[in-house]
Design a protein around this motif. Sequence first.
Motif, PDB file in Angstrom:
ATOM      1  N   PHE A  83     -15.881  70.892  34.508  1.00 43.85           N
ATOM      2  CA  PHE A  83     -15.299  72.218  34.277  1.00 43.85           C
ATOM      3  C   PHE A  83     -15.820  72.825  32.982  1.00 43.85           C
ATOM      4  O   PHE A  83     -16.200  74.007  32.933  1.00 43.85           O
ATOM      5  N   LEU A  84     -15.874  72.024  31.916  1.00 45.87           N
ATOM      6  CA  LEU A  84     -16.384  72.524  30.640  1.00 45.87           C
ATOM      7  C   LEU A  84     -17.855  72.907  30.747  1.00 45.87           C
ATOM      8  O   LEU A  84     -18.301  73.882  30.136  1.00 45.87           O
ATOM      9  N   ALA A  85     -18.612  72.133  31.527  1.00 49.94           N
ATOM     10  CA  ALA A  85     -20.036  72.435  31.692  1.00 49.94           C
ATOM     11  C   ALA A  85     -20.248  73.780  32.367  1.00 49.94           C
ATOM     12  O   ALA A  85     -21.220  74.501  32.063  1.00 49.94           O
ATOM     13  N   LEU A  86     -19.353  74.151  33.279  1.00 46.59           N
ATOM     14  CA  LEU A  86     -19.469  75.441  33.959  1.00 46.59           C
ATOM     15  C   LEU A  86     -18.866  76.577  33.144  1.00 46.59           C
ATOM     16  O   LEU A  86     -19.442  77.655  33.032  1.00 46.59           O
ATOM     17  N   HIS A  87     -17.696  76.341  32.567  1.00 41.46           N
ATOM     18  CA  HIS A  87     -16.982  77.402  31.859  1.00 41.46           C
ATOM     19  C   HIS A  87     -17.637  77.735  30.519  1.00 41.46           C
ATOM     20  O   HIS A  87     -17.679  78.898  30.111  1.00 41.46           O
ATOM     21  N   TYR A  88     -18.150  76.711  29.842  1.00 41.06           N
ATOM     22  CA  TYR A  88     -18.807  76.916  28.545  1.00 41.06           C
ATOM     23  C   TYR A  88     -20.256  76.435  28.622  1.00 41.06           C
ATOM     24  O   TYR A  88     -20.704  75.676  27.750  1.00 41.06           O
ATOM     25  N   HIS A  89     -20.989  76.855  29.659  1.00 42.24           N
ATOM     26  CA  HIS A  89     -22.306  76.287  29.875  1.00 42.24           C
ATOM     27  C   HIS A  89     -23.294  76.619  28.760  1.00 42.24           C
ATOM     28  O   HIS A  89     -24.260  75.881  28.564  1.00 42.24           O
ATOM     29  N   MET A  90     -23.048  77.678  27.976  1.00 41.38           N
ATOM     30  CA  MET A  90     -23.923  77.993  26.849  1.00 41.38           C
ATOM     31  C   MET A  90     -23.605  77.140  25.625  1.00 41.38           C
ATOM     32  O   MET A  90     -24.476  76.891  24.790  1.00 41.38           O
ATOM     33  N   ILE A 140      -4.315  67.398  36.572  1.00 42.10           N
ATOM     34  CA  ILE A 140      -5.428  67.877  35.747  1.00 42.10           C
ATOM     35  C   ILE A 140      -6.691  68.047  36.594  1.00 42.10           C
ATOM     36  O   ILE A 140      -7.402  69.064  36.489  1.00 42.10           O
ATOM     37  N   SER A 141      -6.975  67.074  37.453  1.00 44.27           N
ATOM     38  CA  SER A 141      -8.153  67.168  38.311  1.00 44.27           C
ATOM     39  C   SER A 141      -8.045  68.349  39.270  1.00 44.27           C
ATOM     40  O   SER A 141      -9.010  69.099  39.474  1.00 44.27           O
ATOM     41  N   THR A 142      -6.847  68.546  39.851  1.00 46.40           N
ATOM     42  CA  THR A 142      -6.648  69.653  40.784  1.00 46.40           C
ATOM     43  C   THR A 142      -6.830  70.999  40.096  1.00 46.40           C
ATOM     44  O   THR A 142      -7.529  71.890  40.609  1.00 46.40           O
ATOM     45  N   LEU A 143      -6.208  71.170  38.925  1.00 43.28           N
ATOM     46  CA  LEU A 143      -6.344  72.428  38.185  1.00 43.28           C
ATOM     47  C   LEU A 143      -7.788  72.672  37.761  1.00 43.28           C
ATOM     48  O   LEU A 143      -8.274  73.816  37.802  1.00 43.28           O
ATOM     49  N   SER A 144      -8.486  71.614  37.382  1.00 37.18           N
ATOM     50  CA  SER A 144      -9.886  71.758  36.979  1.00 37.18           C
ATOM     51  C   SER A 144     -10.734  72.242  38.143  1.00 37.18           C
ATOM     52  O   SER A 144     -11.599  73.131  37.982  1.00 37.18           O
ATOM     53  N   TYR A 145     -10.488  71.709  39.343  1.00 34.69           N
ATOM     54  CA  TYR A 145     -11.286  72.126  40.486  1.00 34.69           C
ATOM     55  C   TYR A 145     -10.919  73.511  40.969  1.00 34.69           C
ATOM     56  O   TYR A 145     -11.770  74.227  41.525  1.00 34.69           O
ATOM     57  N   ILE A 146      -9.679  73.915  40.779  1.00 34.65           N
ATOM     58  CA  ILE A 146      -9.315  75.301  41.086  1.00 34.65           C
ATOM     59  C   ILE A 146     -10.091  76.258  40.186  1.00 34.65           C
ATOM     60  O   ILE A 146     -10.652  77.266  40.644  1.00 34.65           O
ATOM     61  N   ARG A 147     -10.164  75.919  38.879  1.00 29.45           N
ATOM     62  CA  ARG A 147     -10.925  76.745  37.944  1.00 29.45           C
ATOM     63  C   ARG A 147     -12.419  76.702  38.260  1.00 29.45           C
ATOM     64  O   ARG A 147     -13.115  77.720  38.165  1.00 29.45           O
ATOM     65  N   ILE A 148     -12.923  75.520  38.630  1.00 30.11           N
ATOM     66  CA  ILE A 148     -14.341  75.402  38.990  1.00 30.11           C
ATOM     67  C   ILE A 148     -14.658  76.285  40.194  1.00 30.11           C
ATOM     68  O   ILE A 148     -15.672  76.998  40.221  1.00 30.11           O
ATOM     69  N   TYR A 149     -13.773  76.269  41.198  1.00 32.04           N
ATOM     70  CA  TYR A 149     -13.994  77.092  42.385  1.00 32.04           C
ATOM     71  C   TYR A 149     -14.029  78.573  42.018  1.00 32.04           C
ATOM     72  O   TYR A 149     -14.879  79.323  42.515  1.00 32.04           O
ATOM     73  N   ARG A 150     -13.120  78.980  41.143  1.00 27.87           N
ATOM     74  CA  ARG A 150     -13.089  80.388  40.738  1.00 27.87           C
ATOM     75  C   ARG A 150     -14.347  80.786  39.982  1.00 27.87           C
ATOM     76  O   ARG A 150     -14.890  81.882  40.188  1.00 27.87           O
ATOM     77  N   ILE A 151     -14.827  79.904  39.119  1.00 23.17           N
ATOM     78  CA  ILE A 151     -16.046  80.197  38.358  1.00 23.17           C
ATOM     79  C   ILE A 151     -17.240  80.319  39.295  1.00 23.17           C
ATOM     80  O   ILE A 151     -18.040  81.264  39.197  1.00 23.17           O
ATOM     81  N   VAL A 152     -17.372  79.360  40.212  1.00 21.83           N
ATOM     82  CA  VAL A 152     -18.490  79.384  41.155  1.00 21.83           C
ATOM     83  C   VAL A 152     -18.411  80.614  42.050  1.00 21.83           C
ATOM     84  O   VAL A 152     -19.417  81.288  42.307  1.00 21.83           O
ATOM     85  N   ARG A 153     -17.196  80.941  42.498  1.00 25.22           N
ATOM     86  CA  ARG A 153     -17.009  82.107  43.356  1.00 25.22           C
ATOM     87  C   ARG A 153     -17.348  83.398  42.616  1.00 25.22           C
ATOM     88  O   ARG A 153     -18.042  84.269  43.157  1.00 25.22           O
ATOM     89  N   ARG A 154     -16.883  83.525  41.374  1.00 24.73           N
ATOM     90  CA  ARG A 154     -17.169  84.727  40.584  1.00 24.73           C
ATOM     91  C   ARG A 154     -18.659  84.857  40.307  1.00 24.73           C
ATOM     92  O   ARG A 154     -19.227  85.949  40.389  1.00 24.73           O
ATOM     93  N   PRO A 179     -27.702  73.769  38.808  1.00 21.29           N
ATOM     94  CA  PRO A 179     -27.473  72.319  38.680  1.00 21.29           C
ATOM     95  C   PRO A 179     -26.038  71.973  38.316  1.00 21.29           C
ATOM     96  O   PRO A 179     -25.505  70.959  38.783  1.00 21.29           O
ATOM     97  N   LEU A 180     -25.404  72.821  37.479  1.00 16.73           N
ATOM     98  CA  LEU A 180     -24.014  72.575  37.112  1.00 16.73           C
ATOM     99  C   LEU A 180     -23.100  72.743  38.322  1.00 16.73           C
ATOM    100  O   LEU A 180     -22.133  71.992  38.488  1.00 16.73           O
ATOM    101  N   LYS A 181     -23.392  73.719  39.163  1.00 15.96           N
ATOM    102  CA  LYS A 181     -22.596  73.921  40.375  1.00 15.96           C
ATOM    103  C   LYS A 181     -22.727  72.726  41.311  1.00 15.96           C
ATOM    104  O   LYS A 181     -21.736  72.247  41.874  1.00 15.96           O
ATOM    105  N   ARG A 182     -23.964  72.239  41.481  1.00 15.84           N
ATOM    106  CA  ARG A 182     -24.167  71.071  42.342  1.00 15.84           C
ATOM    107  C   ARG A 182     -23.446  69.852  41.776  1.00 15.84           C
ATOM    108  O   ARG A 182     -22.832  69.077  42.522  1.00 15.84           O
TER     109      ARG A 182
END
Length: 263
Positions: A83-90, A140-154, A179-182
Motif C-alpha cells: 500500500f505504501l509503495a502505491l500511495h507514496y510511490h515517489m 489491517i490487511s483488508t483496509l490496505s487492499y481496499i485502499r490499494i484497489y481505490r488507488i489502482v482504480r483511480r 510493477p507496483l500494481k502487479r
Amino acid sequence: SILGNALVLAAIIRTPSIRSTPHMIMLCSLAVSDFLVGLIAQPIYIAEQLTEDHTVYYAVVLTGPSLCIVSLMTITAITVDRFLALHYHMRYATLVTESRVKYVLIVIWLISFLVSVFDVWNERIYQLSVGSIIAISLVISTLSYIRIYRIVRRHQLQINAQQQAVQSFNAGNNLNIAPLKRSAMNTFVFYIALIICYFPMYLLLTLHGLSYVFWQRESEFATTLVLSNSCINPFLYCWRLRELRTAVVKTARKMLCKETEEN
C-alpha cells in the motif's frame, strides 16, 4: 513446508539482486517462520495428537502459535508495504528503508513469543490476545487492499481520461506504477490464503474466550488449517513472483547439478 521454504530462502540468499530489497527481506522473514513451523511446530503438534501428553501440549502452545503469529503479522506488514509503495510511490524509497523493515520484523518476532507466554499465565487472556492479533491483522490487511484497489482504480481512470491528450506522459507514468500494481495484486493472493487459513481459528478463539465452550474437533481442524498455510505460501511465492520463481529454479538446478556431480 520444510523443503519449499528452505528452497525459497536459499534462492533469496544466493541472489544478491533481490535479497537487499525491503519487500524481499519481509518475504525472507516469512519464509523463516514458515520453515520453523514445518521443522518444529507441525511435528510437535502431530506428536501431541498421537500421545495426548501434557508436556508435549505445552511445547505446542509455546512454539506453534508464536511462529504462526509471526507468519500472520509478516504477511500483514507485506500488505501495508505494498500500500505504501502505491500511495507514496515517489517517496517510498525514503519511507521504507532496510533498517526500518528489520526493526519492524524484530518487533513482530518479540510480540509473537511474548503472546505465547500468556498461555502459561492465563489461558483465557492468551486466547483473547491471539484472537485479537488475528482480527487486527485481518482488518489491517483488508483496509490496505481496499485502499490499494481505490488507488489502482483511480490511476486507471486517469490514464483513460488523459490517453488522447497526454499520451507520452501516460506511457511513462504507467510504466513507473505498473510493477507496483502487479506486486500489489500478487500480494492479494497471499491475503486470500491468509483469510482462508486463519479466519476459522479467529472465530474459535473468540468464541472460546467469551463463552468458555471448547469445540475439540473444530479446534483441531482450524489448527491444521493454520499450520498448512506454511506449506501453501512457498508455492504462492513461486507462482506469483516471477523474479523469485526464476531465482528458485536456478537454485534448484544448481543443487541438482552439484548433487549429480558428487554422485
